[in-house]
Design a protein around this motif. Sequence first.
Motif, PDB file in Angstrom:
ATOM      1  N   ALA A  51       0.831  -1.208   0.000  1.00 25.26           N
ATOM      2  CA  ALA A  51       0.000   0.000   0.000  1.00 25.26           C
ATOM      3  C   ALA A  51       0.866   1.258   0.000  1.00 25.26           C
ATOM      4  O   ALA A  51       0.533   2.261  -0.638  1.00 25.26           O
ATOM      5  CB  ALA A  51      -0.934   0.001   1.206  1.00 25.26           C
ATOM      6  N   PHE A  52       1.990   1.216   0.727  1.00 32.94           N
ATOM      7  CA  PHE A  52       2.934   2.322   0.676  1.00 32.94           C
ATOM      8  C   PHE A  52       3.528   2.459  -0.721  1.00 32.94           C
ATOM      9  O   PHE A  52       3.547   3.533  -1.314  1.00 32.94           O
ATOM     10  CB  PHE A  52       4.070   2.079   1.680  1.00 32.94           C
ATOM     11  CG  PHE A  52       3.886   2.743   3.009  1.00 32.94           C
ATOM     12  CD1 PHE A  52       3.017   2.220   3.949  1.00 32.94           C
ATOM     13  CD2 PHE A  52       4.600   3.871   3.327  1.00 32.94           C
ATOM     14  CE1 PHE A  52       2.858   2.818   5.180  1.00 32.94           C
ATOM     15  CE2 PHE A  52       4.453   4.486   4.560  1.00 32.94           C
ATOM     16  CZ  PHE A  52       3.578   3.953   5.490  1.00 32.94           C
ATOM     17  N   LEU A  91      -9.945  13.019   0.826  1.00 30.98           N
ATOM     18  CA  LEU A  91     -11.349  13.007   1.220  1.00 30.98           C
ATOM     19  C   LEU A  91     -12.018  11.693   0.828  1.00 30.98           C
ATOM     20  O   LEU A  91     -12.784  11.108   1.613  1.00 30.98           O
ATOM     21  CB  LEU A  91     -12.081  14.185   0.576  1.00 30.98           C
ATOM     22  CG  LEU A  91     -13.578  14.304   0.875  1.00 30.98           C
ATOM     23  CD1 LEU A  91     -13.814  14.491   2.366  1.00 30.98           C
ATOM     24  CD2 LEU A  91     -14.182  15.459   0.079  1.00 30.98           C
ATOM     25  N   ILE A  92     -11.720  11.197  -0.363  1.00 35.28           N
ATOM     26  CA  ILE A  92     -12.294   9.926  -0.811  1.00 35.28           C
ATOM     27  C   ILE A  92     -11.858   8.780   0.098  1.00 35.28           C
ATOM     28  O   ILE A  92     -12.641   7.856   0.383  1.00 35.28           O
ATOM     29  CB  ILE A  92     -11.900   9.653  -2.274  1.00 35.28           C
ATOM     30  CG1 ILE A  92     -12.569  10.682  -3.195  1.00 35.28           C
ATOM     31  CG2 ILE A  92     -12.284   8.241  -2.702  1.00 35.28           C
ATOM     32  CD1 ILE A  92     -12.095  10.618  -4.639  1.00 35.28           C
ATOM     33  N   ASN A  93     -10.621   8.824   0.584  1.00 34.46           N
ATOM     34  CA  ASN A  93     -10.135   7.765   1.475  1.00 34.46           C
ATOM     35  C   ASN A  93     -10.997   7.598   2.715  1.00 34.46           C
ATOM     36  O   ASN A  93     -11.097   6.500   3.271  1.00 34.46           O
ATOM     37  CB  ASN A  93      -8.688   8.057   1.906  1.00 34.46           C
ATOM     38  CG  ASN A  93      -7.670   7.515   0.935  1.00 34.46           C
ATOM     39  OD1 ASN A  93      -7.912   6.536   0.248  1.00 34.46           O
ATOM     40  ND2 ASN A  93      -6.518   8.166   0.870  1.00 34.46           N
ATOM     41  N   TYR A 100      -8.820  -3.183  -1.544  1.00 35.59           N
ATOM     42  CA  TYR A 100      -8.439  -3.081  -2.952  1.00 35.59           C
ATOM     43  C   TYR A 100      -8.802  -1.717  -3.532  1.00 35.59           C
ATOM     44  O   TYR A 100      -8.065  -1.161  -4.347  1.00 35.59           O
ATOM     45  CB  TYR A 100      -9.091  -4.202  -3.755  1.00 35.59           C
ATOM     46  CG  TYR A 100      -8.570  -5.566  -3.388  1.00 35.59           C
ATOM     47  CD1 TYR A 100      -7.355  -6.030  -3.883  1.00 35.59           C
ATOM     48  CD2 TYR A 100      -9.285  -6.399  -2.523  1.00 35.59           C
ATOM     49  CE1 TYR A 100      -6.864  -7.277  -3.537  1.00 35.59           C
ATOM     50  CE2 TYR A 100      -8.803  -7.647  -2.169  1.00 35.59           C
ATOM     51  CZ  TYR A 100      -7.590  -8.087  -2.672  1.00 35.59           C
ATOM     52  OH  TYR A 100      -7.104  -9.320  -2.325  1.00 35.59           O
ATOM     53  N   VAL A 101      -9.934  -1.170  -3.108  1.00 32.99           N
ATOM     54  CA  VAL A 101     -10.284   0.195  -3.514  1.00 32.99           C
ATOM     55  C   VAL A 101      -9.266   1.177  -2.939  1.00 32.99           C
ATOM     56  O   VAL A 101      -8.862   2.145  -3.607  1.00 32.99           O
ATOM     57  CB  VAL A 101     -11.706   0.548  -3.045  1.00 32.99           C
ATOM     58  CG1 VAL A 101     -12.033   2.010  -3.353  1.00 32.99           C
ATOM     59  CG2 VAL A 101     -12.723  -0.369  -3.706  1.00 32.99           C
ATOM     60  N   PHE A 102      -8.819   0.926  -1.723  1.00 33.29           N
ATOM     61  CA  PHE A 102      -7.800   1.765  -1.106  1.00 33.29           C
ATOM     62  C   PHE A 102      -6.529   1.770  -1.950  1.00 33.29           C
ATOM     63  O   PHE A 102      -5.891   2.823  -2.127  1.00 33.29           O
ATOM     64  CB  PHE A 102      -7.514   1.257   0.304  1.00 33.29           C
ATOM     65  CG  PHE A 102      -6.515   2.079   1.064  1.00 33.29           C
ATOM     66  CD1 PHE A 102      -6.793   3.389   1.428  1.00 33.29           C
ATOM     67  CD2 PHE A 102      -5.298   1.541   1.425  1.00 33.29           C
ATOM     68  CE1 PHE A 102      -5.871   4.146   2.129  1.00 33.29           C
ATOM     69  CE2 PHE A 102      -4.370   2.284   2.123  1.00 33.29           C
ATOM     70  CZ  PHE A 102      -4.650   3.590   2.485  1.00 33.29           C
ATOM     71  N   LEU A 103      -6.156   0.622  -2.498  1.00 34.08           N
ATOM     72  CA  LEU A 103      -4.973   0.556  -3.358  1.00 34.08           C
ATOM     73  C   LEU A 103      -5.159   1.390  -4.623  1.00 34.08           C
ATOM     74  O   LEU A 103      -4.216   2.046  -5.087  1.00 34.08           O
ATOM     75  CB  LEU A 103      -4.668  -0.895  -3.731  1.00 34.08           C
ATOM     76  CG  LEU A 103      -4.173  -1.818  -2.609  1.00 34.08           C
ATOM     77  CD1 LEU A 103      -3.888  -3.201  -3.174  1.00 34.08           C
ATOM     78  CD2 LEU A 103      -2.929  -1.256  -1.944  1.00 34.08           C
ATOM     79  N   VAL A 104      -6.362   1.375  -5.186  1.00 37.83           N
ATOM     80  CA  VAL A 104      -6.632   2.182  -6.383  1.00 37.83           C
ATOM     81  C   VAL A 104      -6.465   3.673  -6.072  1.00 37.83           C
ATOM     82  O   VAL A 104      -5.859   4.424  -6.857  1.00 37.83           O
ATOM     83  CB  VAL A 104      -8.055   1.898  -6.912  1.00 37.83           C
ATOM     84  CG1 VAL A 104      -8.411   2.873  -8.038  1.00 37.83           C
ATOM     85  CG2 VAL A 104      -8.167   0.461  -7.412  1.00 37.83           C
TER      86      VAL A 104
END
Length: 422
Positions: A51-52, A91-93, A100-104
């Motif tokens: 993720a980093f 903001l979206i985060n 997986y959405v977080f990775l995008v």
Amino acid sequence: MNFSWKRNLAVLWVGVFLCSTSYSISIPFMSIFLSDDLGVTSHLEAWSGFAFGISFLASALISPYWGSLADKYGRKPMLIRSGFSLAALYLINYFVHDPYVFLVIRVLQGLLAGFVPSSIALVATNTPEEKTGYALSVMSTSGAAGSIIGPLIGGVISYYYGNRSAFLFSSAIVLLSAVIATLFVKERKLDRSAPRSRVRDDIREAGSNGAFVSLMVMTGICNFSVMLLEPLIPIYMLDMGISKDSASLTSGIVFSAVGIATVLMAPRWGRIGGRKGYGAILFIGLLGGGIGNILQFFVTGYVQFAILRFVFGLFYAGVLPSINALIVRVTEQDFRGRAFGLNQSASQLATMAGPILGGLLGAFLPIRWVFVINGLMLLAAGLTVKTRGLEAQVSAVSTEYPSRVGKSGPDRARQNAAGRQK
């Protein structure tokens, strides 16, 4: 210049401080966010590293393109673009519940980032040549100051309101930095009628400058060193016996130790570098940083750990500003935006690889051994600077065009024509 470079430096210092604060509010606690909020329970070290790293990989691929646009259209538009984009993505985060959405979102953050390197490039190209080293050292304190206050704010927010709320604060703060850049940053006018360079040509030109290539490699090593450890520090704190409830707050204090040291020492290293040479400061910083990392193998409590991180930061504060000052010396002004863009690619590739490899090492080795590996790598880099004579390489390149550095394209064309007539 029709504006004060000191005023510009002050405005950009505030902007980078806010941008760095917004980053360090939420990012240092990513592993805890993945575990507690996104439900990642297995292979947490590898997930944290990936993720980093995925954001920095995207940034590395796109940075030469942004650098090319910056040299044609200016660095200020790059500040505005990245600032408002990051505000929206933070903001979206806040609303993300799937890893997986977080990775995008992390990929998009990498593609649209660039506020800090654009600020550094703007300072480097809009400051009198003899003041550039000092100005870049001052700029390094803005990021360090943000890294002090950010983890503390993030730790308090995470402790009282939850990890997710930290993204709201990050979004608001980086939005403020974008507004400041839009309203107050001034930049020398550029000739926008000139054709934009191609990235392939920029890479070829950079490759012909051996000193610049050496500095890019050193940038990569230094950023790799930092990011190898960053995602592992909260987990290391848990291994020391810190309770999970207070891990975010305690990690924030430890993260801030390096930032405090940088704020205290970076301007001093800048002044010393101006007198003694930035190559010498680079060597001292790498040597001290390497020894400081190795000593962290022996800590048993978070107070000892925080003290050693502070000592590490006192030495490491001189490393990246020295590299940036040396880049200014070996590149011509009309190539400098692209040079910093390419250097940013090296930085981001290393920043991408560091967390991934750090996560994998943390999964198979006791984390304390990663500090030893990191320290030995910095010592090897310092010895390379000393034995390969990096300062001499820089001096050899800079003396090839001492009076050309800092001149505009037409000025250099007239100078070259005069040289041919002679």
